[in-house]
Design a protein around this motif. Structure first.
Motif, PDB file in Angstrom:
ATOM      1  N   GLN A 156      -2.427  18.879 -90.088  1.00  0.00           N
ATOM      2  CA  GLN A 156      -3.149  18.023 -91.022  1.00  0.00           C
ATOM      3  C   GLN A 156      -4.072  17.078 -90.266  1.00  0.00           C
ATOM      4  OE1 GLN A 156      -1.253  16.447 -94.616  1.00  0.00           O
ATOM      5  NE2 GLN A 156      -1.659  14.413 -93.814  1.00  0.00           N
ATOM      6  N   PHE A 157      -5.255  16.872 -90.821  1.00  0.00           N
ATOM      7  CA  PHE A 157      -6.219  15.915 -90.314  1.00  0.00           C
ATOM      8  C   PHE A 157      -6.571  14.959 -91.437  1.00  0.00           C
ATOM      9  CE2 PHE A 157      -6.873  19.664 -87.701  1.00  0.00           C
ATOM     10  CZ  PHE A 157      -7.045  19.151 -86.422  1.00  0.00           C
ATOM     11  N   SER A 158      -6.929  13.742 -91.085  1.00  0.00           N
ATOM     12  CA  SER A 158      -7.400  12.802 -92.103  1.00  0.00           C
ATOM     13  C   SER A 158      -8.879  13.078 -92.371  1.00  0.00           C
ATOM     14  CB  SER A 158      -7.223  11.362 -91.620  1.00  0.00           C
ATOM     15  OG  SER A 158      -8.120  11.094 -90.553  1.00  0.00           O
ATOM     16  N   LYS A 205      -2.596  11.537 -98.281  1.00  0.00           N
ATOM     17  CA  LYS A 205      -2.121  12.636 -99.123  1.00  0.00           C
ATOM     18  C   LYS A 205      -3.032  13.853 -98.931  1.00  0.00           C
ATOM     19  CE  LYS A 205      -0.790  13.772-103.811  1.00  0.00           C
ATOM     20  NZ  LYS A 205      -0.686  13.333-105.192  1.00  0.00           N
ATOM     21  N   ALA A 206      -2.426  15.018 -98.693  1.00  0.00           N
ATOM     22  CA  ALA A 206      -3.204  16.246 -98.506  1.00  0.00           C
ATOM     23  C   ALA A 206      -4.029  16.527 -99.753  1.00  0.00           C
ATOM     24  CB  ALA A 206      -2.288  17.410 -98.195  1.00  0.00           C
ATOM     25  N   ARG A 207      -5.332  16.719 -99.564  1.00  0.00           N
ATOM     26  CA  ARG A 207      -6.238  16.937-100.699  1.00  0.00           C
ATOM     27  C   ARG A 207      -7.013  18.250-100.613  1.00  0.00           C
ATOM     28  NH1 ARG A 207      -4.921  13.450-104.692  1.00  0.00           N
ATOM     29  NH2 ARG A 207      -4.666  11.375-103.845  1.00  0.00           N
ATOM     30  N   PHE A 208      -7.247  18.727 -99.400  1.00  0.00           N
ATOM     31  CA  PHE A 208      -8.066  19.927 -99.210  1.00  0.00           C
ATOM     32  C   PHE A 208      -7.433  20.817 -98.151  1.00  0.00           C
ATOM     33  CE2 PHE A 208     -10.802  16.339-100.225  1.00  0.00           C
ATOM     34  CZ  PHE A 208     -11.451  16.795-101.353  1.00  0.00           C
ATOM     35  N   THR A 214      -4.833  21.183 -93.408  1.00  0.00           N
ATOM     36  CA  THR A 214      -5.058  20.322 -94.559  1.00  0.00           C
ATOM     37  C   THR A 214      -5.868  19.111 -94.141  1.00  0.00           C
ATOM     38  OG1 THR A 214      -2.959  19.180 -94.208  1.00  0.00           O
ATOM     39  CG2 THR A 214      -2.949  20.995 -95.777  1.00  0.00           C
ATOM     40  N   ILE A 215      -6.646  18.614 -95.105  1.00  0.00           N
ATOM     41  CA  ILE A 215      -7.408  17.378 -94.923  1.00  0.00           C
ATOM     42  C   ILE A 215      -6.807  16.364 -95.880  1.00  0.00           C
ATOM     43  CG2 ILE A 215      -9.679  16.286 -95.007  1.00  0.00           C
ATOM     44  CD1 ILE A 215      -9.432  18.560 -92.895  1.00  0.00           C
ATOM     45  N   ALA A 216      -6.361  15.245 -95.317  1.00  0.00           N
ATOM     46  CA  ALA A 216      -5.712  14.214 -96.121  1.00  0.00           C
ATOM     47  C   ALA A 216      -6.664  13.052 -96.388  1.00  0.00           C
ATOM     48  CB  ALA A 216      -4.478  13.699 -95.401  1.00  0.00           C
TER      49      ALA A 216
END
Length: 80
Positions: free
Chosen positions: A3-5, A32-35, A26-28
């Motif tokens: 996961q990355f922000s 929170k993971a959004r993409f 995932t992009i947070a």
């Protein structure tokens, strides 16, 4: 899944894309993971139904599957 922000995406685009070339990331946003970022090949395989992954409760795993899961988790902890 790594996961990355969203800030990391803006500042480290190359790193995010390099990670996504290996497996989906995932992009947070606000923690929170959004993409999800994945390769076109991975996306097309999902669209064609070629992704053979499945979900099961751990109590449903046989010994070989449980061992494979433990090995994969240990590898992820050590290498991610």
């Amino acid at each position: 899944m790594k996961q990355f922000s969203s800030t990391e995406l803006a500042n480290r685009t190359g790193d995010v894309l390099a990670a996504a070339a290996q497996r989906p990331v995932t992009i947070a946003k606000h923690g929170k993971a959004r993409f999800v970022v994945l390769t076109t090949e991975q996306f097309e395989a999902m669209q064609r139904g070629l992704d053979t992954r499945r979900s099961v409760h751990v109590s449903e795993l046989d010994d070989a599957e449980a061992s494979a899961l433990i090995s994969a988790l240990q590898d992820s902890i050590e290498n991610d």
